[in-house]
Design an enzyme around this catalytic site. Structure first.
Site, PDB file in Angstrom:
ATOM      1  N   ASP A 130      -5.430   4.880  14.103  1.00 48.48           N
ATOM      2  CA  ASP A 130      -4.085   5.315  13.743  1.00 48.48           C
ATOM      3  C   ASP A 130      -4.074   6.610  12.931  1.00 48.48           C
ATOM      4  OD1 ASP A 130      -2.660   3.416  15.158  1.00 48.48           O
ATOM      5  OD2 ASP A 130      -2.923   1.913  13.600  1.00 48.48           O
TER       6      ASP A 130
ATOM      7  N   ASP B  29       0.811  -1.226   0.000  1.00 44.83           N
ATOM      8  CA  ASP B  29       0.000   0.000   0.000  1.00 44.83           C
ATOM      9  C   ASP B  29       0.841   1.272   0.000  1.00 44.83           C
ATOM     10  OD1 ASP B  29      -2.902  -1.070   0.386  1.00 44.83           O
ATOM     11  OD2 ASP B  29      -1.641  -2.205   1.774  1.00 44.83           O
TER      12      ASP B  29
ATOM     13  N   ARG C 132       2.899   5.208  17.078  1.00 40.56           N
ATOM     14  CA  ARG C 132       2.549   6.328  16.179  1.00 40.56           C
ATOM     15  C   ARG C 132       3.260   7.619  16.566  1.00 40.56           C
ATOM     16  NH1 ARG C 132       1.946   2.469  12.996  1.00 40.56           N
ATOM     17  NH2 ARG C 132       0.068   1.238  13.267  1.00 40.56           N
TER      18      ARG C 132
ATOM     19  N   SER D  51      -4.855  -7.845   8.909  1.00 42.42           N
ATOM     20  CA  SER D  51      -4.121  -6.590   9.013  1.00 42.42           C
ATOM     21  C   SER D  51      -3.252  -6.695  10.262  1.00 42.42           C
ATOM     22  CB  SER D  51      -5.108  -5.430   9.127  1.00 42.42           C
ATOM     23  OG  SER D  51      -4.439  -4.303   9.630  1.00 42.42           O
TER      24      SER D  51
HETATM   25  N1  ARG Z   1      -6.557  -1.629  17.583  1.00 40.37           N
HETATM   26  C1  ARG Z   1      -5.204  -1.289  17.886  1.00 40.37           C
HETATM   27  C2  ARG Z   1      -5.071   0.172  18.157  1.00 40.37           C
HETATM   28  O1  ARG Z   1      -5.880   0.942  17.708  1.00 40.37           O
HETATM   29  C3  ARG Z   1      -4.237  -1.754  16.822  1.00 40.37           C
HETATM   30  C4  ARG Z   1      -4.337  -1.025  15.513  1.00 40.37           C
HETATM   31  C5  ARG Z   1      -3.493  -1.593  14.418  1.00 40.37           C
HETATM   32  N2  ARG Z   1      -3.841  -2.946  14.260  1.00 40.37           N
HETATM   33  C6  ARG Z   1      -3.728  -3.692  13.144  1.00 40.37           C
HETATM   34  N3  ARG Z   1      -3.983  -4.930  13.261  1.00 40.37           N
HETATM   35  N4  ARG Z   1      -3.378  -3.183  12.012  1.00 40.37           N
HETATM   36  O2  ARG Z   1      -4.149   0.585  18.806  1.00 40.37           O
END
Ligand code: ARG
Length: 401
Positions: free
Chosen positions: A124, A14, A95, A175
């Site tokens: 995110d 991506d 992040r 994911s």
């Molecule tokens: N739900 C978690 C958060 O918001 C992880 C987010 C990323 N998870 C993922 N499987 N891509 O912190």
């Protein structure tokens, strides 16, 4: 001068496509930014080469593993932070460190805009953009998946049409986001919340049902931070890595939850955080003997609020900074050793010692010779129950009894 955009780049399909996609949609030059937070996989050099091959005008790569462990994972440990009582904030704390590097790269390369690969449904995007707004109020944000209609199918078609050096056939049904503090897996088959996770989902942990022999470990802390494991000095990063290995082998730190996203959706996530969960367990038990009762009780609520702020993308907020100051103050005497057994999915503490402990054997002992004057308890209880007793007398009177 041509406009410049820095892009949070993972090296995957991506964000590799996003380089050219953003370029075509905006006419800007794209600078790829890859940050190593201990996610493993390819080397930063390979990622840099791919970014350039996909059309980035520059590539900025940073090994931020120690920075992430010291400045992001350790505050999370000191807070014993578990969002909704379960989730040690794996993605949420990565992040802000990526944001720092994005803003730094934007300054270095004269970019006006920061781009990231998040969708419009998750947390995110919020964490990236709130962080960027806070550290670089003049910077704009763009998310090609959300704002420039970059779907998975279009990404595959684009990569094939342009001959980008990236695999388009490998289909991962999940994911996944991972770093040294843990791993998060969602979507696909897991979206049916009655479906139990299958074995292939896990990578940081072995199946706890068939554990190897129990593993006893002693973690030494200094002011809330792990400084040695079994007497061998470690950095925070090494402490997490070592416990990822040892607690992971015992299946410690598997978490299966439906959590509340900031955007109002409940979502199912599988986490594995063996090192983080073992460290939080040990740290909490050391706090139990070194932090005074009222401070400890209040700290638990502060830790919960801290977790919510960090989950909600407020890492750089004033309230988070103030709570950090409180938490830091509580860690002054959180030093000593915790012994625990890692086995069959559990990290069980079975010994603690500290030069700054508040545990007083002479007060606690039920053997003869204790220093606690039991006669004082009677009067204390009388006064402690007084206000409830007065109220209940009034209640009974009012009820006509
Ligand atoms: N739900 C978690 C958060 O918001 C992880 C987010 C990323 N998870 C993922 N499987 N891509 O912190």
């Amino acid at each position: 001068m041509t406009d410049r955009i820095v892009l949070a780049y993972s090296g995957g399909l991506d964000t590799s496509v996003a380089i050219g996609w953003i370029g075509e949609a905006t006419g800007a030059e794209v600078i790829a930014v890859a940050v190593d937070v201990g996610q493993g996989g390819e080397s930063l050099e390979d990622i840099r080469q791919r970014a350039l091959a996909c059309g980035a005008v520059e590539a900025y790569v940073a090994d931020a593993r120690d920075e992430f462990a010291n400045d992001y994972a350790m505050p999370t440990l000191k807070a014993n932070a578990l969002y909704q009582g379960h989730y040690p904030l794996v993605s949420a704390i990565s992040r802000p460190v990526i944001v720092k590097h994005l803003v730094k790269a934007a300054r270095e390369f004269g970019a006006t805009t920061v781009a990231h690969g998040c969708t419009g449904k998750g947390n995110d995007q919020v964490r990236f953009e709130v962080g960027i707004q806070t550290l670089g109020p003049d910077l704009k944000c763009i998310a090609p998946v959300r704002d420039l209609a970059l779907t998975r199918d279009k990404a595959i078609a684009f990569a094939e049409a342009k001959g980008l050096p990236i695999e388009t056939t490998k289909k991962n049904p999940y994911s996944i986001d991972q770093n040294v503090w843990g791993r998060a897996v969602e979507t696909g088959y897991l979206e049916d919340i009655w479906n139990a996770p299958t074995k292939d989902i896990y990578d940081y942990t072995a199946t706890p049902e068939f554990p190897p022999a129990p593993d006893e470990v002693v973690v030494t802390f200094k002011q809330g931070v792990p400084v040695a494991i079994d007497g061998i000095a470690v950095s925070p990063l090494q402490a997490i890595q070592e416990l990822n290995r040892r607690a992971g082998a015992q299946g410690v730190g598997r978490i299966d939850v439906v959590e509340d996203r900031l955007v109002g959706i409940k979502s199912r996530e599988i986490y594995e955080a063996p090192g983080a969960m073992a460290l939080i367990t040990a740290h909490k038990h050391l706090e139990d003997i070194t932090i005074e009762r009222e401070q400890a009780r209040f700290k638990a609520t502060v830790g919960q609020r801290w977790s919510e702020l960090v989950y909600d993308g407020q890492w750089f907020s004033p309230l988070k900074r103030s709570l950090d100051a409180f938490i830091e103050d509580t860690q002054k005497y959180v030093s000593g050793d915790i012994r625990m057994t890692l086995h069959g999915g559990a990290a069980i503490v079975n010994g603690r010692r500290s030069d700054t402990s508040l545990y007083d054997f002479d007060l606690a002992t039920y053997d003869t010779g204790d220093t606690f004057d039991q006669s004082q308890a009677k009067g204390f209880i009388e006064l402690w129950g007084m206000s409830s007793k007065v109220a209940s007398t009034r209640d009974q009177r009012a009820a006509g009894k």
